[in-house]
Design a protein around this motif. Structure first.
Motif, PDB file in Angstrom:
ATOM      1  N   ARG A  39       0.826  -1.204   0.000  1.00  0.00           N
ATOM      2  CA  ARG A  39       0.000   0.000   0.000  1.00  0.00           C
ATOM      3  C   ARG A  39       0.862   1.255   0.000  1.00  0.00           C
ATOM      4  O   ARG A  39       0.623   2.198  -0.762  1.00  0.00           O
ATOM      5  CB  ARG A  39      -0.915   0.003   1.216  1.00  0.00           C
ATOM      6  CG  ARG A  39      -2.013  -1.037   1.198  1.00  0.00           C
ATOM      7  CD  ARG A  39      -2.658  -1.124   2.570  1.00  0.00           C
ATOM      8  NE  ARG A  39      -3.766  -2.081   2.605  1.00  0.00           N
ATOM      9  CZ  ARG A  39      -4.332  -2.508   3.727  1.00  0.00           C
ATOM     10  NH1 ARG A  39      -3.900  -2.051   4.910  1.00  0.00           N
ATOM     11  NH2 ARG A  39      -5.333  -3.373   3.680  1.00  0.00           N
ATOM     12  N   LEU A  40       1.862   1.269   0.864  1.00  0.00           N
ATOM     13  CA  LEU A  40       2.719   2.447   0.957  1.00  0.00           C
ATOM     14  C   LEU A  40       3.507   2.665  -0.335  1.00  0.00           C
ATOM     15  O   LEU A  40       3.635   3.795  -0.810  1.00  0.00           O
ATOM     16  CB  LEU A  40       3.682   2.310   2.140  1.00  0.00           C
ATOM     17  CG  LEU A  40       3.068   2.483   3.527  1.00  0.00           C
ATOM     18  CD1 LEU A  40       4.103   2.201   4.601  1.00  0.00           C
ATOM     19  CD2 LEU A  40       2.505   3.895   3.692  1.00  0.00           C
ATOM     20  N   ILE A  88       7.797  20.223  12.028  1.00  0.00           N
ATOM     21  CA  ILE A  88       7.070  19.872  13.256  1.00  0.00           C
ATOM     22  C   ILE A  88       6.621  18.417  13.219  1.00  0.00           C
ATOM     23  O   ILE A  88       6.746  17.682  14.205  1.00  0.00           O
ATOM     24  CB  ILE A  88       5.863  20.815  13.440  1.00  0.00           C
ATOM     25  CG1 ILE A  88       6.344  22.230  13.771  1.00  0.00           C
ATOM     26  CG2 ILE A  88       4.936  20.293  14.530  1.00  0.00           C
ATOM     27  CD1 ILE A  88       5.237  23.259  13.834  1.00  0.00           C
ATOM     28  N   LEU A  89       6.106  17.989  12.057  1.00  0.00           N
ATOM     29  CA  LEU A  89       5.662  16.601  11.921  1.00  0.00           C
ATOM     30  C   LEU A  89       6.823  15.624  12.089  1.00  0.00           C
ATOM     31  O   LEU A  89       6.709  14.612  12.793  1.00  0.00           O
ATOM     32  CB  LEU A  89       4.998  16.386  10.562  1.00  0.00           C
ATOM     33  CG  LEU A  89       3.503  16.640  10.471  1.00  0.00           C
ATOM     34  CD1 LEU A  89       3.036  16.563   9.024  1.00  0.00           C
ATOM     35  CD2 LEU A  89       2.724  15.654  11.325  1.00  0.00           C
ATOM     36  N   GLY A  90       7.940  15.922  11.435  1.00  0.00           N
ATOM     37  CA  GLY A  90       9.082  15.027  11.513  1.00  0.00           C
ATOM     38  C   GLY A  90       9.645  14.925  12.918  1.00  0.00           C
ATOM     39  O   GLY A  90       9.806  13.819  13.465  1.00  0.00           O
ATOM     40  N   ILE A  91       9.941  16.055  13.513  1.00  0.00           N
ATOM     41  CA  ILE A  91      10.513  16.060  14.867  1.00  0.00           C
ATOM     42  C   ILE A  91       9.488  15.558  15.875  1.00  0.00           C
ATOM     43  O   ILE A  91       9.814  14.791  16.795  1.00  0.00           O
ATOM     44  CB  ILE A  91      10.991  17.477  15.238  1.00  0.00           C
ATOM     45  CG1 ILE A  91      12.131  17.900  14.303  1.00  0.00           C
ATOM     46  CG2 ILE A  91      11.452  17.522  16.688  1.00  0.00           C
ATOM     47  CD1 ILE A  91      12.553  19.340  14.461  1.00  0.00           C
ATOM     48  N   LEU A 151       0.842   3.616  14.871  1.00  0.00           N
ATOM     49  CA  LEU A 151       0.085   4.745  14.337  1.00  0.00           C
ATOM     50  C   LEU A 151       0.984   5.957  14.130  1.00  0.00           C
ATOM     51  O   LEU A 151       0.902   6.641  13.105  1.00  0.00           O
ATOM     52  CB  LEU A 151      -1.061   5.091  15.285  1.00  0.00           C
ATOM     53  CG  LEU A 151      -1.929   6.296  14.875  1.00  0.00           C
ATOM     54  CD1 LEU A 151      -2.589   6.046  13.521  1.00  0.00           C
ATOM     55  CD2 LEU A 151      -2.979   6.584  15.940  1.00  0.00           C
ATOM     56  N   ILE A 152       1.844   6.210  15.112  1.00  0.00           N
ATOM     57  CA  ILE A 152       2.772   7.345  14.995  1.00  0.00           C
ATOM     58  C   ILE A 152       3.733   7.138  13.827  1.00  0.00           C
ATOM     59  O   ILE A 152       4.048   8.073  13.088  1.00  0.00           O
ATOM     60  CB  ILE A 152       3.552   7.530  16.310  1.00  0.00           C
ATOM     61  CG1 ILE A 152       2.592   7.912  17.444  1.00  0.00           C
ATOM     62  CG2 ILE A 152       4.627   8.606  16.152  1.00  0.00           C
ATOM     63  CD1 ILE A 152       3.237   7.911  18.818  1.00  0.00           C
ATOM     64  N   SER A 153       4.171   5.901  13.660  1.00  0.00           N
ATOM     65  CA  SER A 153       5.068   5.591  12.539  1.00  0.00           C
ATOM     66  C   SER A 153       4.381   5.846  11.206  1.00  0.00           C
ATOM     67  O   SER A 153       5.002   6.335  10.246  1.00  0.00           O
ATOM     68  CB  SER A 153       5.514   4.125  12.612  1.00  0.00           C
ATOM     69  OG  SER A 153       6.211   3.865  13.812  1.00  0.00           O
ATOM     70  N   LEU A 154       3.098   5.509  11.126  1.00  0.00           N
ATOM     71  CA  LEU A 154       2.327   5.749   9.909  1.00  0.00           C
ATOM     72  C   LEU A 154       2.163   7.243   9.662  1.00  0.00           C
ATOM     73  O   LEU A 154       2.284   7.715   8.522  1.00  0.00           O
ATOM     74  CB  LEU A 154       0.964   5.078  10.013  1.00  0.00           C
ATOM     75  CG  LEU A 154       0.071   5.156   8.765  1.00  0.00           C
ATOM     76  CD1 LEU A 154       0.752   4.482   7.576  1.00  0.00           C
ATOM     77  CD2 LEU A 154      -1.286   4.507   9.044  1.00  0.00           C
ATOM     78  N   VAL A 155       1.912   7.991  10.745  1.00  0.00           N
ATOM     79  CA  VAL A 155       1.806   9.449  10.618  1.00  0.00           C
ATOM     80  C   VAL A 155       3.117  10.027  10.092  1.00  0.00           C
ATOM     81  O   VAL A 155       3.121  10.961   9.280  1.00  0.00           O
ATOM     82  CB  VAL A 155       1.440  10.080  11.976  1.00  0.00           C
ATOM     83  CG1 VAL A 155       1.555  11.604  11.904  1.00  0.00           C
ATOM     84  CG2 VAL A 155       0.031   9.674  12.397  1.00  0.00           C
ATOM     85  N   ALA A 156       4.231   9.452  10.516  1.00  0.00           N
ATOM     86  CA  ALA A 156       5.539   9.940  10.076  1.00  0.00           C
ATOM     87  C   ALA A 156       5.705   9.816   8.560  1.00  0.00           C
ATOM     88  O   ALA A 156       6.100  10.772   7.880  1.00  0.00           O
ATOM     89  CB  ALA A 156       6.647   9.177  10.792  1.00  0.00           C
ATOM     90  N   ILE A 157       5.397   8.644   8.005  1.00  0.00           N
ATOM     91  CA  ILE A 157       5.572   8.449   6.559  1.00  0.00           C
ATOM     92  C   ILE A 157       4.549   9.256   5.774  1.00  0.00           C
ATOM     93  O   ILE A 157       4.871   9.829   4.721  1.00  0.00           O
ATOM     94  CB  ILE A 157       5.500   6.949   6.198  1.00  0.00           C
ATOM     95  CG1 ILE A 157       5.805   6.735   4.710  1.00  0.00           C
ATOM     96  CG2 ILE A 157       4.141   6.369   6.519  1.00  0.00           C
ATOM     97  CD1 ILE A 157       7.210   6.994   4.323  1.00  0.00           C
ATOM     98  N   LEU A 158       3.318   9.346   6.296  1.00  0.00           N
ATOM     99  CA  LEU A 158       2.310  10.154   5.607  1.00  0.00           C
ATOM    100  C   LEU A 158       2.679  11.633   5.656  1.00  0.00           C
ATOM    101  O   LEU A 158       2.424  12.376   4.700  1.00  0.00           O
ATOM    102  CB  LEU A 158       0.933   9.922   6.231  1.00  0.00           C
ATOM    103  CG  LEU A 158       0.350   8.519   6.047  1.00  0.00           C
ATOM    104  CD1 LEU A 158      -1.007   8.409   6.736  1.00  0.00           C
ATOM    105  CD2 LEU A 158       0.215   8.171   4.560  1.00  0.00           C
TER     106      LEU A 158
END
Length: 708
Positions: free
Chosen positions: A117-118, A497-500, A518-525
């Protein structure tokens, strides 16, 4: 039925919908797209002869400077839906969507559904892939074909059937007939993967590879050999070749010369001496670009949409020429190129940043500002991801496992292509689509591998994922810094901000694995926000069909223009045609293309695409005039110097009064409008590296020809 619904991946469905929107929405606003290619389709629709040889003009005088497969598909589409801009774009747009789907299918069996998917999502959001797929340039179709070849090779290994491997190389041959040697970029990856993954003896492997190479070369050369074996007086001249040979075109102009940056001379004068007809005495600007012969256009036509100019403080747009206009080739790079204009048109020219604003040669070229915003957003993450895949898997009995083998395949696709773009002297930004599949796969599969390492390992392996996030975030901010005058600092701040923030959240979240996931998914998105915005810009602001690119600079750069023709000229020529095969002749395809599209009639591009092909001698041209095949010829006023045919035309041809074929402003308002348009066109000409005036009165001369 129930089982099929259970297997249906709703996430893939939405990814494909996203890809369809990015690739298709608003393509109907593009009129004739890349007019050089659309004129070819117009001609190919008229006869099987033109269809097979990919003739640029209806008379079968000269071919397009590419092999025919992509244009066959475009012609079929135009036959079904009618000749429109969108109908010739449609095959490429569908190929772009198909590539997203194929990425998913290739990744899922080995790396899992989440990785698939990614990878598909990253492919869908790759800016240059979207920009190219929205045009009738053929690179997106080539990538789709190469992914089909990859699927066949994977199937050969999994099923242990050598016929699938041979079919894979045959498909690369199909790719060769789409864009010649560019298709061979993934051959090293296929060979390596077959050697390390196919389970048989070395003797059988070598034999199979030998057969595969024979099939590859056979399929590749079939059309070219058929062309070269056809009597030259029974087929069009092979456009942009020096020797009227399809094979020479493939391995010269469309082959090694792309790497060296040295373009073929193409032609010279009609007797093989002197400079190309369209270049002699050409005016030059400070970037050493030649002025361009332009088609005569109505004086009172407002054929531009150039109210906004690109900011000089941002990376200049490669929009350069209008979407349906072409540059003639400057003297220092004779030969021309059907892919777009030469040095000095758009981009960062004359400052050591490459022939087409493609950066300085070197190992970090893909990370330079000239290229990175088109393809490299997630390249650092893909590189970290590759390391993560190998660290997260173990050797099985000191042998590579399936994940490692397939990872090596994608690396072997990425590295040779990256090396080419790092050292090549001649390529356009949209060629970078070749890097999109391996980056997407390695980033998607790498995310899965690195998140597992973060959750289960300690030390260096655990820190790989946070470092990958921070490194990619920093690189994206670096890319965005080039565009602060266009988009401000907001997006850079949000990305930072998203990355850090996601890294800190991962480090301080303990014992909550689902939350970490979930946080890991937010990171790539979060890292996909900027490339998705970039990919949306051709849809939002309008793109360039000659030199596709993506980015916010499209919002403030000169817009693409529709091809304009002089209706009064067409009316005059049609009224005075007494059975001639050619409506009129001109120096190059730049001028001829819109008239072929508009009328569907033959217009002679004397010297092929750039005007430099040595197609006819003076005696042969005079014979055509004597036989009544051509009666009128248009020569741009920006041409200087001499060539045998053009000099003969100017000396012996009868000038046609401009009042008969060129509109003249009849009122003060029209005169003011004309002056305004011309001034705007001159400004655009300067900003585009000396493109010459677009629109306005036109400064050329129409000649009536005869032989006593």
């Amino acid at each position: 039925m129930i089982k099929r619904l259970q297997k249906f991946d709703i996430y893939l469905f939405f990814i494909l919908i996203l890809s369809a929107i990015l690739n298709i929405y608003h393509i109907w606003k593009d009129d004739t797209v890349n007019a050089y290619y659309t004129a070819t389709v117009t001609s190919m629709m008229q006869s099987w002869h033109n269809f097979f040889f990919a003739s640029f003009d209806p008379a079968g005088y000269v071919t397009v400077d590419k092999p025919p497969l992509a244009f066959w598909l475009q012609t079929i589409s135009a036959k079904i839906f009618g000749l429109h801009g969108w109908s010739v774009i449609l095959p490429q747009a569908l190929a772009g969507i198909g590539s997203v789907y194929l990425i998913y299918r290739l990744v899922k069996p080995t790396f899992g559904q989440v990785a698939a998917r990614l990878a598909a999502l990253i492919m869908a959001c790759t800016p240059i892939a979207v920009a190219v797929s929205r045009t009738n340039n053929i690179d997106s179709l080539l990538v789709f074909i190469l992914l089909l070849a990859t699927g066949m090779m994977f199937k050969a290994v999994k099923q242990q059937k050598v016929l699938w491997a041979i079919a894979s190389f045959a498909m690369i041959g199909v790719g060769f007939n789409t864009k010649m040697l560019q298709a061979y970029m993934i051959v090293p990856a296929l060979v390596l993967f077959y050697i390390i993954a196919y389970r048989t003896t070395w003797k059988k492997k070598l034999l199979s590879l030998m057969i595969s190479m024979i099939v590859l070369l056979g399929v590749s050369a079939t059309w070219s050999i058929a062309v070269d074996l056809t009597s030259k007086d029974k087929r069009p001249y092979m456009g942009s070749s020096q020797t009227n040979s399809a094979l020479e075109l493939a391995f010269g102009y469309n082959g090694l010369q792309r790497l060296t940056g040295q373009q073929s001379m193409g032609g010279g004068s009609s007797e093989g001496k002197g400079q190309p007809p369209s270049q002699q005495g050409a005016q030059k600007n400070e970037n050493n670009s030649s002025a361009v012969p332009q088609p005569p256009t109505d004086a009172n036509q407002n054929n531009t949409d150039n109210s906004n100019q690109s900011s000089s403080q941002d990376r200049p747009s490669m929009q350069g020429p209008p979407s349906n206009s072409y540059d003639a080739t400057p003297p220092e790079m004779p030969g021309g190129n059907g892919d777009g204009p030469p040095s000095g048109v758009g981009g960062k020219m004359g400052n050591g940043s490459g022939m087409f604003g493609t950066g300085t040669k070197g190992p970090l070229r893909l990370f330079q500002s000239e290229l990175s915003d088109q393809i490299s957003w997630l390249l650092p993450f893909a590189l970290f991801g590759t390391v993560g895949i190998f660290l997260s898997t173990v050797f099985e009995r000191r042998r590579l496992n399936t994940k490692q083998k397939e990872t090596l395949f994608w690396v072997a696709w990425l590295v040779p292509a990256a090396v080419f773009f790092s050292v090549a002297g001649f390529f356009h930004h949209y060629y970078l689509i070749m890097l999109a599949p391996p980056i997407a796969v390695l980033a998607g599969a790498g995310w899965v591998a690195m998140t597992r390492l973060f959750q289960t390992e300690t030390g260096i392996k655990k820190w790989l994922f946070p470092v990958a996030i921070l490194g990619t975030t920093a690189f994206e901010i670096y890319i965005l810094s080039t565009f602060t005058n266009t988009i401000g600092y907001g997006l850079s701040i949000a990305v930072g901000i998203l990355g850090i923030g996601t890294v800190l959240a991962l480090l301080f979240t303990k014992g909550k694995e689902k939350l970490k996931q979930l946080i890991s998914l937010v990171a790539i998105l979060g890292m996909l926000i900027t490339p998705l915005y970039w990919a949306s810009t051709p849809l939002l602001y309008g793109g360039n069909s000659v030199l596709p690119e993506a980015g916010p600079q499209l919002a403030s750069s000169s817009r693409s223009m529709s091809s304009q023709v002089n209706e009064k000229l067409i009316s005059y020529l049609e009224k005075n045609n007494t059975g001639e095969e050619f409506l009129f002749g001109t120096t190059d395809a730049t001028t001829a293309s819109p008239y072929i599209i508009k009328t569907g009639k033959a217009v002679m591009a004397l010297g092929g695409f750039s005007g430099s092909d040595n197609i006819l001698t003076l005696s042969e041209f005079k014979e055509l005039v004597k036989e009544g095949k051509i009666k009128y010829f248009y020569i741009s006023g920006m041409r200087g110097g001499s060539s045998d045919i053009l000099t003969w035309i100017q000396k012996n041809g009868k000038k046609v009064a401009t009042s008969k074929w060129q509109n003249t402003p009849s009122s003060t308002t029209n005169q003011q409008t004309s002056r305004s348009n011309n001034q705007q066109s001159d400004q655009n000409s300067q900003s585009n590296g000396g493109m010459g005036r677009m629109g306005g009165m036109g400064s050329g001369t129409l000649y009536e020809l005869s032989v006593d």
